[in-house]
Design an enzyme around this catalytic site. Structure first.
Site, mmCIF file in Angstrom:
data_model
loop_
_atom_site.group_PDB
_atom_site.id
_atom_site.type_symbol
_atom_site.label_atom_id
_atom_site.label_comp_id
_atom_site.label_asym_id
_atom_site.label_seq_id
_atom_site.Cartn_x
_atom_site.Cartn_y
_atom_site.Cartn_z
ATOM 1 N N GLY A 112 0.973 -1.076 -0.130
ATOM 2 C CA GLY A 112 0.050 -0.152 0.069
ATOM 3 C C GLY A 112 0.809 1.244 0.161
ATOM 4 O O GLY A 112 2.086 1.359 0.289
ATOM 5 N N ASN B 120 -1.363 7.222 1.506
ATOM 6 C CA ASN B 120 -2.468 8.127 1.512
ATOM 7 C C ASN B 120 -3.874 7.856 1.984
ATOM 8 O O ASN B 120 -4.533 8.426 2.529
ATOM 9 C CB ASN B 120 -2.845 8.731 0.200
ATOM 10 C CG ASN B 120 -2.804 7.729 -1.027
ATOM 11 O OD1 ASN B 120 -2.700 6.767 -0.744
ATOM 12 N ND2 ASN B 120 -3.315 8.324 -2.170
ATOM 13 N N LYS C 152 1.681 -5.388 3.197
ATOM 14 C CA LYS C 152 2.490 -4.569 3.561
ATOM 15 C C LYS C 152 2.057 -3.000 3.290
ATOM 16 O O LYS C 152 2.145 -2.418 2.309
ATOM 17 C CB LYS C 152 4.024 -4.749 2.901
ATOM 18 C CG LYS C 152 5.086 -4.021 3.659
ATOM 19 C CD LYS C 152 6.329 -3.512 2.854
ATOM 20 C CE LYS C 152 6.291 -2.384 2.028
ATOM 21 N NZ LYS C 152 6.069 -1.283 2.800
ATOM 22 N N THR D 3 7.952 2.815 -8.560
ATOM 23 C CA THR D 3 7.954 1.405 -7.813
ATOM 24 C C THR D 3 7.144 0.343 -8.487
ATOM 25 O O THR D 3 7.623 -0.725 -8.502
ATOM 26 C CB THR D 3 7.143 1.978 -6.476
ATOM 27 O OG1 THR D 3 7.869 3.108 -5.988
ATOM 28 C CG2 THR D 3 7.248 0.694 -5.562
ATOM 29 N N GLU E 24 -1.892 -0.145 -9.335
ATOM 30 C CA GLU E 24 -2.473 1.057 -9.168
ATOM 31 C C GLU E 24 -1.521 2.017 -8.966
ATOM 32 O O GLU E 24 -0.991 2.224 -7.700
ATOM 33 C CB GLU E 24 -3.666 0.996 -8.091
ATOM 34 C CG GLU E 24 -4.768 0.155 -8.066
ATOM 35 C CD GLU E 24 -5.862 0.516 -9.503
ATOM 36 O OE1 GLU E 24 -5.546 1.526 -9.751
ATOM 37 O OE2 GLU E 24 -6.632 -0.196 -9.593
ATOM 38 N N CYS F 142 -4.413 9.738 -5.890
ATOM 39 C CA CYS F 142 -3.739 9.492 -7.199
ATOM 40 C C CYS F 142 -4.490 9.829 -8.341
ATOM 41 O O CYS F 142 -3.870 10.188 -9.273
ATOM 42 C CB CYS F 142 -3.645 7.915 -7.276
ATOM 43 S SG CYS F 142 -5.185 7.227 -6.843
ATOM 44 N N GLU G 36 3.998 13.955 -11.648
ATOM 45 C CA GLU G 36 2.900 14.010 -10.685
ATOM 46 C C GLU G 36 3.646 14.558 -9.400
ATOM 47 O O GLU G 36 4.826 14.170 -9.027
ATOM 48 C CB GLU G 36 2.752 12.519 -10.218
ATOM 49 C CG GLU G 36 1.586 12.379 -9.121
ATOM 50 C CD GLU G 36 1.342 10.938 -8.745
ATOM 51 O OE1 GLU G 36 2.239 10.321 -8.525
ATOM 52 O OE2 GLU G 36 0.274 10.752 -8.547
ATOM 53 N N GLU H 269 -9.642 -2.163 -9.519
ATOM 54 C CA GLU H 269 -9.922 -2.653 -8.209
ATOM 55 C C GLU H 269 -11.554 -2.127 -8.143
ATOM 56 O O GLU H 269 -11.957 -1.791 -9.173
ATOM 57 C CB GLU H 269 -9.294 -1.802 -7.411
ATOM 58 C CG GLU H 269 -7.561 -2.223 -7.352
ATOM 59 C CD GLU H 269 -7.068 -1.781 -5.990
ATOM 60 O OE1 GLU H 269 -7.038 -0.535 -5.722
ATOM 61 O OE2 GLU H 269 -6.355 -2.590 -5.483
HETATM 62 P P1 NDP Z 1 6.050 4.381 -3.248
HETATM 63 O O1 NDP Z 1 5.626 3.816 -4.894
HETATM 64 O O2 NDP Z 1 6.961 4.948 -2.800
HETATM 65 O O3 NDP Z 1 5.229 3.158 -2.351
HETATM 66 C C1 NDP Z 1 4.225 2.393 -2.680
HETATM 67 C C2 NDP Z 1 4.516 1.087 -1.589
HETATM 68 O O4 NDP Z 1 5.432 0.263 -2.239
HETATM 69 C C3 NDP Z 1 5.013 1.481 -0.209
HETATM 70 O O5 NDP Z 1 4.677 0.526 0.783
HETATM 71 C C4 NDP Z 1 6.574 0.943 -0.663
HETATM 72 O O6 NDP Z 1 7.216 0.796 0.709
HETATM 73 C C5 NDP Z 1 6.548 -0.031 -1.446
HETATM 74 N N1 NDP Z 1 7.767 -0.466 -2.168
HETATM 75 C C6 NDP Z 1 8.717 0.516 -2.573
HETATM 76 N N2 NDP Z 1 9.822 -0.049 -3.357
HETATM 77 C C7 NDP Z 1 9.241 -1.338 -3.391
HETATM 78 C C8 NDP Z 1 9.892 -2.833 -4.117
HETATM 79 N N3 NDP Z 1 11.231 -2.391 -4.570
HETATM 80 N N4 NDP Z 1 9.349 -3.583 -3.846
HETATM 81 C C9 NDP Z 1 8.202 -3.825 -3.277
HETATM 82 N N5 NDP Z 1 7.547 -2.752 -2.660
HETATM 83 C C10 NDP Z 1 8.000 -1.746 -2.516
HETATM 84 O O7 NDP Z 1 4.447 5.425 -3.193
HETATM 85 P P2 NDP Z 1 3.876 6.215 -2.085
HETATM 86 O O8 NDP Z 1 3.700 5.339 -0.976
HETATM 87 O O9 NDP Z 1 5.002 7.330 -2.291
HETATM 88 O O10 NDP Z 1 2.477 6.648 -2.557
HETATM 89 C C11 NDP Z 1 2.355 7.694 -3.374
HETATM 90 C C12 NDP Z 1 2.149 7.103 -4.999
HETATM 91 O O11 NDP Z 1 1.040 6.211 -4.746
HETATM 92 C C13 NDP Z 1 1.501 8.195 -5.680
HETATM 93 O O12 NDP Z 1 2.251 7.892 -7.042
HETATM 94 C C14 NDP Z 1 0.301 8.113 -5.956
HETATM 95 O O13 NDP Z 1 -0.478 8.422 -7.176
HETATM 96 C C15 NDP Z 1 0.315 6.364 -6.127
HETATM 97 N N6 NDP Z 1 -1.178 6.151 -5.687
HETATM 98 C C16 NDP Z 1 -1.768 5.394 -6.422
HETATM 99 C C17 NDP Z 1 -3.379 5.032 -6.142
HETATM 100 C C18 NDP Z 1 -4.099 4.375 -7.170
HETATM 101 O O14 NDP Z 1 -5.026 3.720 -6.849
HETATM 102 N N7 NDP Z 1 -3.707 4.569 -8.409
HETATM 103 C C19 NDP Z 1 -3.773 5.459 -4.955
HETATM 104 C C20 NDP Z 1 -3.243 6.059 -3.907
HETATM 105 C C21 NDP Z 1 -1.720 6.581 -4.282
HETATM 106 P P3 NDP Z 1 7.970 1.818 1.492
HETATM 107 O O15 NDP Z 1 7.117 3.112 1.443
HETATM 108 O O16 NDP Z 1 7.865 1.251 2.982
HETATM 109 O O17 NDP Z 1 9.131 1.922 1.039
#
Ligand code: NDP
Length: 486
Positions: free
Chosen positions: A152, A155, A178, A234, A252, A286, A383, A460
């Site tokens: 996740g 947000n 996670k 990511t 997503e 997002c 973004e 979803e």
């Molecule tokens: P990130 O991409 O930084 O992180 C998302 C999740 O992925 C976190 O739990 C992160 O862990 C985990 N992660 C990071 N690297 C890896 C990896 N190599 N392997 C597996 N997991 C990994 O996003 P943010 O948390 O900063 O969220 C903001 C982003 O999410 C924005 O781009 C937003 O647009 C998008 N978003 C999309 C939505 C949708 O439905 N389309 C809805 C909400 C947000 P950790 O943070 O612990 O490093």
């Protein structure tokens, strides 16, 4: 400081809270004050192993239950979440900084909707019978994928945990989830409530950690599916890691969605769309419509009304119900947003509102509006994921559509106009997975939610989500003597 429903451990594995202080400590910060409200520990490799092993162990028995029994568990969990909405919303507010006036209506309640909706579908998830001539037929069996991993963003922590777990569990999968390390608490309460509602131990597990824990989950050979909510970079990494194991994915990801406002639109509705599409959750959504294309004859009236309406932003204690605009969820994200605002100014956009960090503890920033933004500016291409609205001018429908689509992203798009034929032409032409006509950012569970282009794959919510958490086995049934060529 303790607060309602504070989770009793860092992880939830095999039906119970678990902790191991050997894992890297992750401070949980209340974004409104900067104060540390909790500490969780990243999962050690041993705990990641326990979580996956318990999911793998529990999955088959869960899948063997009568589907309506699985559905009943989800619906009970939905009821418990609604009963505890206030306390869960306070927890979400403390975790994310989002105002309680929002979390009370958009977080736990949205999670409960997903659990109720998919729980209600449980008894309908069968296959079909297809006649193929001569009395023979094929029947299909909808089977779970096995162990699914959910990852996740920060947000919407409760909503994301529920949007992923509800369709996964109803199909008979187990899940290891996670949360983002920035907002680790709410998913633990979802796990606790699901188990209180009757979910067998091991079917839904939560482990904390940074990207490396996510990476370990995604690459585990026992995992059949990965569903990520996160950024595009990511998403690319996680998709590639999943591909190596031929796993199913739902992605997503981020967006830079267009919101097109024609000069015949109802001015206040259009301004409401722009506010909802840029400032709800302090812009950390997002699907936000951050490129607001306004038809030139309406531009000055739109900017005047928008800046007037922004006086109604109540920036204050998120736990005060009068507050409708909270802090950014993390200092890191605040710095990123401030960097984009500087770039906007440097590249010649006109700052018409806000633009500054507030001088108080916590991660506060003003709602910010730029006008005279052009397509090539960084703030119109990347973004930002914060409360920064860019107004771009346009003249014709064709021009608006082609500029709206000139992006690598394709999550959402919106149009405000009184001309409904034009509205449907725009919706048909938008390269986006989720479109809005004379509305914005409403995503009830009944409708599919997802993206095209770089913003993701899969859907979803709605019945379609079931297809992303199950697979069809096809059984050919011969009813005649069987023949071969020799
Ligand atoms: P990130 O991409 O930084 O992180 C998302 C999740 O992925 C976190 O739990 C992160 O862990 C985990 N992660 C990071 N690297 C890896 C990896 N190599 N392997 C597996 N997991 C990994 O996003 P943010 O948390 O900063 O969220 C903001 C982003 O999410 C924005 O781009 C937003 O647009 C998008 N978003 C999309 C939505 C949708 O439905 N389309 C809805 C909400 C947000 P950790 O943070 O612990 O490093």
């Amino acid at each position: 400081m303790p607060y309602p429903l504070q989770p009793a451990g860092s992880h939830f594995i095999d039906g119970d809270y678990v902790d191991d202080p050997a894992g890297t400590p992750i401070p949980v910060i209340y974004p409104a004050t900067g104060e540390q409200i909790a500490t969780v520990h990243a999962a050690t490799p041993a705990l990641v192993e326990r979580a996956i092993a318990s999911a793998a162990r529990a999955q088959a028995a869960w899948a063997a239950l009568r589907p309506v029994e699985r559905g009943r568990v989800l619906r009970r969990a939905a009821d418990l979440i609604r009963e505890r909405n206030h306390d869960l919303s306070v927890l979400e507010t403390r975790d994310t900084g989002k105002p309680l006036s929002e979390t009370l209506v958009a977080d736990a309640t949205s999670g409960a909707d997903a659990l109720e909706y998919f729980g209600g579908l449980a008894g309908t998830l069968g296959g079909e019978t297809v006649p193929v001539g001569g009395g023979d037929f094929i029947y299909t069996i909808r089977e779970p994928l096995g162990v699914c991993v959910g990852i996740g963003a920060w947000n919407y922590p409760t909503q994301i945990a529920c949007w992923k777990s509800a369709p996964a569990l109803v199909c008979g999968n187990a899940m290891v989830f996670k949360p983002s390390e920035t907002t680790p608490l709410a998913a633990l309460k979802v796990a606790e409530i699901l188990h209180e509602a009757g979910l067998p131990a091991g079917v839904f597990n939560v482990v904390q950690g940074l990207g490396e824990v996510g990476g370990a989950l995604v690459s585990d050979p026992r995992v059949a599916k990965v569903s990520l909510t996160g950024s595009v970079p990511t998403g690319r990494r996680v998709y590639a890691a999943a591909a190596a194991g031929m796993k199913h994915v739902t992605m997503e990801l981020g967006g830079k969605s267009p919101l097109v406002i024609f000069d015949d639109a109802d001015l206040d509705s259009a301004v409401s769309g722009a506010i909802m599409g840029n400032f709800y959750s302090t812009g950390q959504v997002c699907s936000n419509g951050t490129r607001v294309f306004v038809q030139r004859p309406m531009k000055e009236a739109f900017l005047a009304r928008l800046t007037e309406r922004l006086q109604g932003a109540v920036i204050g204690d998120p736990l005060d119900m009068a507050t409708n605009f909270g802090p950014m969820t993390s200092e890191r994200q605040l710095e990123i947003v401030l960097g984009y605002i500087q770039k906007g100014v440097a590249e010649g956009a006109r700052l018409v509102h806000g633009g500054h960090r507030l001088n108080r503890p916590g991660f506060w920033i003003e709602p910010t509006v730029f006008a005279d933004v052009t397509d090539d500016m960084t703030i119109a291409r990347e973004e930002i994921f914060g409360p920064v609205l860019s107004v771009l001018d346009f003249d014709t429908e064709d021009e608006a559509l082609s500029r709206a689509n000139a992006t690598e992203f394709g999550l959402a798009a919106g149009v405000f106009t009184a001309d409904l034929a034009r509205a449907h032409r725009m919706a048909a032409g938008f390269q986006a997975g989720t479109c809005f006509i004379n509305a914005y950012n409403l995503t009830p569970v009944e409708g599919p939610f997802g993206a095209v282009k770089q913003s993701g794959v899969g859907r979803e919510n709605s019945r379609l989500a079931v297809d992303h958490y199950s697979q069809m086995k096809s059984v050919y049934v011969g009813t005649q003597p069987f023949e071969a060529q020799f």
